[in-house]
Each structure stands twice: as structure tokens, then as C-alpha cells.
Design an enzyme around this catalytic site. Structure first.
Site, short mmCIF file in Angstrom:
data_model
loop_
_atom_site.label_atom_id
_atom_site.label_comp_id
_atom_site.label_asym_id
_atom_site.label_seq_id
_atom_site.Cartn_x
_atom_site.Cartn_y
_atom_site.Cartn_z
N HIS A 1 0.58 -1.34 -0.34
CA HIS A 1 -0.37 -0.56 -0.14
C HIS A 1 0.79 0.99 0.02
O HIS A 1 1.78 1.15 0.44
CB HIS A 1 -1.26 -0.12 1.11
CG HIS A 1 -1.99 1.31 1.05
ND1 HIS A 1 -2.08 2.49 1.48
CD2 HIS A 1 -3.42 0.53 0.96
CE1 HIS A 1 -3.12 3.21 1.30
NE2 HIS A 1 -3.43 2.25 0.89
N GLU B 1 -3.96 1.31 -8.16
CA GLU B 1 -3.90 2.37 -6.64
C GLU B 1 -3.17 2.97 -7.18
O GLU B 1 -2.48 3.69 -6.61
CB GLU B 1 -3.85 2.21 -5.58
CG GLU B 1 -4.54 2.63 -4.49
CD GLU B 1 -5.31 2.25 -2.96
OE1 GLU B 1 -6.16 1.52 -2.87
OE2 GLU B 1 -4.47 1.80 -2.43
#
Ligand code: PGA
Length: 258
Positions: free
Chosen positions: A99, A168
Site C-alpha cells: 500500500h 491504486e
């Protein structure tokens, strides 16, 4: 691979176990209505034990527990870290790796991401590898090639289908000042680029792994993304802890899941 996937990354929320249980119960209730989707909740690690009990008692077979982070070693002198060995009894099925908040706030490198990804696979936990460019005008392909080559080092062709990849773009995450979702056409292009890179890396015509989109997904735009067959699901942060949004979000995932 037809069930669409909804990944709820709660980040460092909510602040109490009572609220976490309430949120988890809402996910149990809403997910039970839609057996045609896969839902993964990723709460803070402190809540995992209790929520795993709630999930086990609920018997909702398509709602899974994921973790936001862990350490790749099994045990030893690693101050502050938690191993998969300690977590495995809580029936963890998914783990976020790579992430951007861990890459850019905590300084995680692709090499560290790779160690986590391999450790998760060895523990039979499905890694959700997050990749994406930092700035809107960055040249995506080179960044993807780099993040995939380093992040997937050591993953064999026959294992590549055991992961999930989430595209993302960092600039699209809602907590950024630039935080506005990508547009679905660009996302589809990015996903095609990622698939092409994987095909070349693994010398395979088709790599059958789900590709998700993440970045400011909410009840106003989720349908635009999930109605595209190339986008197999959504990785959702801030909207995933809003009680008023969750029922609608999951309803849309179900409508778009064939
Ligand atoms: P967001 O976060 O939905 O709040 O943009 C997504 C993520 O960071 O995974």
C-alpha cells in the site's frame, strides 16, 4: 473468476473495539445478502482477534478477514513487529502488501513488499499487491514494470494466479489533497497495461488473476468502475468505514457481479 471483490481497508480506524464490532456486524449483515460477491475487511491488527470470532460465528462464507500489514519473519528480535505465525489462528485469508501509505510514509521498498508477498503466499494467505503511480502525469508503464518485477520476484508462473493486484494511483487516494478518483477509461487502460506486463514476465497468454481499482471509490462512482468487465473489484478506504455507504456499495458490487 466472476465474483467481484470488495476490499475494505479501514486503515487506522475506528478508534474503539466497540465501533469495530459494530462495523463488522454491518458487513456481516450486508454481505450475507449477496452470496455472489467476495468481501474482505481489513481492520487494524488490534481488532483482528475479536472480529475473527464474530466472523466465525456469523457463518457468512463470502466475508473474509484481511490484514493491512505484518512482518515477513516468523519470530525473533524484530521490535514492534507481528508475524503471520501469530496471526494464522485468526483465519486470515488476505493481506494487503505494497500500500502506498506504507511505501511512502513508512519507507517500505519493493524488496520489503516482495518479502511480505512471498511470506503471505507461503502461509496460504492471498496477497493483494497494490501498485500505482505517485503523480498523475507519471509514465505508468515503467513504474508498473518496476513494481511488478521487484514485487513479484520469486513468484513462479504457476503461482501468479494466486494473487490479487490492485491498481491504486497514489494521487487518487481520498486523503490526498489531489484526491479524486481516476476515470474508469484510464483505469481500464492501466489494467490492460498491467496484464500485458504480466504476460511478458510469465511468458503466458493469460494470467487469470483479479485486478481491482482503488482510489476515492465511493457510492457515487463505484458503479462506473465495476460496470467495466476488466475491473474485478474495488479497494476502498474512507468510504468503507461509512455506515451509511456500506449497504449501497455492496449492493452495487453484487449488481455488477455475474
Ligand atoms: P480511499 O483509500 O478509498 O480513501 O481513497 C483507498 C486506499 O488507500 O486503499
Amino acid at each position: 473468476m466472476s465474483k467481484k471483490i470488495f476490499v475494505a481497508n479501514w486503515k487506522m480506524n475506528p478508534q474503539t473495539i466497540e465501533e469495530a464490532k459494530e462495523l463488522c456486524n454491518l458487513y456481516i449483515q450486508e454481505t450475507s445478502k449477496y452470496p455472489n460477491i467476495t468481501v474482505v475487511i481489513c481492520p487494524p491488527i488490534l481488532y483482528v482477534e475479536e472480529l475473527s470470532g464474530l466472523l466465525a460465528a456469523s457463518n457468512v462464507a463470502n466475508l473474509f478477514l484481511g490484514i493491512q500489514d505484518f512482518f515477513w519473519e516468523e519470530s525473533g528480535a524484530f521490535t514492534g513487529e507481528i508475524s503471520l505465525n501469530m496471526l494464522k489462528k485468526f483465519n486470515i485469508q488476505y493481506a494487503l502488501v505494497g500500500h502506498s501509505e506504507r511505501r511512502y510514509i513508512k519507507g517500505e521498498t519493493d524488496e520489503m513488499v516482495n518479502k511480505k508477498l512471498l511470506a503471505a503466499m507461503w502461509s496460504n494467505i492471498t496477497p493483494i499487491l497494490l501498485i500505482g503511480e505517485k503523480e498523475k502525469d507519471d509514465f505508468k508503464e515503467d513504474i508498473f514494470i518496476d513494481q511488478l518485477a521487484r514485487g513479484l520476484k520469486g513468484v513462479e508462473g504457476n503461482e501468479a494466479d494466486r494473487l490479487v493486484i490492485a491498481y491504486e494511483p497514489v494521487w487518487a487516494i481520498s486523503s490526498k489533497s489531489s484526491g479524486q478518483s481516476d476515470n474508469p477509461d484510464n483505469t481500464v487502460e492501466a489494467i490492460k497495461t498491467i496484464r500485458n506486463i504480466l504476460r511478458k514476465m510469465y511468458d503466458k497468454n493469460f494470467i487469470d488473476l483479479p485486478m481491482l481499482y482503488g482510489g476515492s471509490v465511493n457510492s457515487g462512482n463505484i458503479e462506473n468502475f465495476l460496470s467495466r468487465p476488466e475491473i474485478f473489484g474495488a479497494a476502498v478506504g474512507s468510504a468503507s468505514i461509512k455506515k451509511e455507504e456500506i449497504p449501497f456499495l455492496l449492493e452495487v458490487v453484487s449488481k455488477q457481479s455475474h
